[in-house]
Design a protein around this motif. Structure first.
Motif, PDB file in Angstrom:
ATOM      1  N   TRP A   1       9.026  12.133   3.484  1.00 55.69           N
ATOM      2  CA  TRP A   1       7.716  11.689   3.209  1.00 55.69           C
ATOM      3  C   TRP A   1       6.546  12.752   2.763  1.00 55.69           C
ATOM      4  CZ3 TRP A   1       3.618  12.510   6.312  1.00 55.69           C
ATOM      5  CH2 TRP A   1       3.639  12.827   7.578  1.00 55.69           C
TER       6      TRP A   1
ATOM      7  N   LEU B   1       5.453   7.688   1.038  1.00 57.48           N
ATOM      8  CA  LEU B   1       6.149   6.922   1.907  1.00 57.48           C
ATOM      9  C   LEU B   1       7.558   6.253   1.104  1.00 57.48           C
ATOM     10  CD1 LEU B   1       5.959   5.520   4.785  1.00 57.48           C
ATOM     11  CD2 LEU B   1       5.111   3.453   3.662  1.00 57.48           C
TER      12      LEU B   1
ATOM     13  N   ARG C   1       0.263   4.673  -1.843  1.00 58.06           N
ATOM     14  CA  ARG C   1      -0.803   5.468  -1.426  1.00 58.06           C
ATOM     15  C   ARG C   1      -0.582   6.441  -0.159  1.00 58.06           C
ATOM     16  NH1 ARG C   1      -4.891   6.215  -5.464  1.00 58.06           N
ATOM     17  NH2 ARG C   1      -4.916   4.263  -6.853  1.00 58.06           N
ATOM     18  N   VAL C   2       0.467   6.046   0.390  1.00 55.49           N
ATOM     19  CA  VAL C   2       0.821   6.832   1.538  1.00 55.49           C
ATOM     20  C   VAL C   2       1.417   8.477   1.238  1.00 55.49           C
ATOM     21  CG1 VAL C   2       2.417   7.087   3.662  1.00 55.49           C
ATOM     22  CG2 VAL C   2       1.325   4.776   3.021  1.00 55.49           C
ATOM     23  N   GLY C   3       0.795   9.186   2.178  1.00 55.35           N
ATOM     24  CA  GLY C   3       1.684  10.657   1.940  1.00 55.35           C
ATOM     25  C   GLY C   3       0.796  11.419   0.944  1.00 55.35           C
TER      26      GLY C   3
ATOM     27  N   TYR D   1       0.758  -1.273   0.060  1.00 52.10           N
ATOM     28  CA  TYR D   1       0.045   0.188   0.082  1.00 52.10           C
ATOM     29  C   TYR D   1       0.957   1.502   0.003  1.00 52.10           C
ATOM     30  CZ  TYR D   1      -3.538  -3.505   0.899  1.00 52.10           C
ATOM     31  OH  TYR D   1      -4.347  -4.515   0.722  1.00 52.10           O
TER      32      TYR D   1
END
Lengths: 113, 210
Positions: free
Chosen positions: B119, B124, B52-54, B49
């Motif tokens: 980040w 990420l 899709r972070v940050g 995943y």
């Protein structure tokens, strides 16, 4: 249960185009921890969903509501105690150890216990 | 070979762990120690995943740099301030510097620690990014590492490898893809992947997005 199935069962998880989105790296870590502990059979996903749902509901009634993943995290700590994984006292000691480790680690070096 | 500029050094400045980051580290380390959690499996879930972070704010920065020469100049002069203009600030977004890809030069960033990874700008970091083998191989055989990521550079292009630290965090400005003349910044930002901003990829071409 796979992460995919786990996601499907909790409709409220914040998403973008069907994929979960995380505002900060720790949120992804928190998500993964719950999914992984379920995969390892520590708790069932329905137990997780139920406990988390109840906490989420209580949170909306709180004076200063916590964020979605802060509630997720409270649930993780709660499940950890309920299933005998880590007590509040153990967490408190370990937290002190990490803070001491950070204090003796210069910027830009990995923080290790 | 890695290029270094004069880094600022804060000798008395130690690391900080607080808030949720501290809580997560605390519980995770206890669970790993007691054998309830396999860190490799955990990384694998996060990796699925991670893209899709940050907010991936860096894509907006790159798109603006492509479209607005005055903004690019400000980025060159003081990247932290220019990135801040777009409202992206914060602890991990400090000490930024841009490195620009050109027809002659490809830039690639390595880093050993999560604490130096910006980040809020990039999203990420990939899990492999922090691994020691990636870092040393990126320095010793950058072409090979890039080809493993599916990136083949034209013959004779120079690869520069930059070592990111807490005092200097790099953002790669990839080359603007051909066929994007007259595009708006929002459209352009769609072409800017996380990997293109650390130099393990290139910006997408218009026909790679739909």
């Amino acid at each position: 249960m796979s992460a995919r199935e786990a996601l499907a069962q909790i409709a409220s998880i914040p998403r973008d185009c069907g994929e979960p989105v995380f505002a900060e790296p720790w949120e992804a870590r928190a998500f993964a921890l719950a999914v992984h502990l379920n995969e390892r059979g520590v708790f069932t996903w329905s137990e997780w969903a139920e406990t988390f749902g109840a906490n989420l509901k209580a949170n909306t009634l709180a004076g200063e509501p916590a964020s979605y993943y802060e509630v997720w995290w409270q649930t993780l700590e709660e499940m950890g105690e309920r299933h005998g994984l880590a007590t509040a006292l153990e967490r408190s000691h370990r937290s002190d150890e990490w803070q001491a480790a950070a204090a003796r680690t210069p910027h830009g070096k990995p923080i290790e216990l | 070979m890695s290029d270094h500029d004069s880094h600022e050094h804060h000798d008395h400045d130690h690391s900080h762990l607080d808030g949720m980051e501290l809580k997560v580290r605390t519980l995770e380390s206890l669970l790993v120690e007691k054998g309830y959690v396999d860190p490799g499996a955990l990384d694998e879930i996060v990796e699925t995943y991670e893209t899709r972070v940050g907010p991936r704010n860096g894509a907006a920065v790159v798109a603006k740099a492509w479209n607005d020469p005055a903004y690019l100049d400000r980025l060159r002069e003081n990247a932290t301030a220019a990135i801040g203009e777009l409202g992206f600030t914060g602890r991990q977004g400090e000490h930024m510097r841009i490195v620009e890809n050109t027809p002659q030069i490809h830039n690639m960033v390595v880093c050993t620690l999560c604490s130096c990874y910006p980040w809020p700008v990039l999203g990420l970091p990939p899990v492999w990014y922090k691994s020691a083998p990636y870092r040393s191989r990126a320095v010793s055989e950058p072409e090979k590492v890039l080809s493993e990521f599916g990136v083949t550079l034209p013959e004779g292009k120079t690869i520069r490898v930059w070592d990111s630290t807490a005092e200097m965090r790099y953002l790669v400005i990839p080359e603007r893809p051909a066929g994007t003349e007259g595009w708006h910044e929002e459209q352009l930002a769609e072409l800017v992947t996380r990997d293109s901003m650390i130099g393990t990829g290139l910006a997408l071409s218009p026909d790679e997005t739909t």
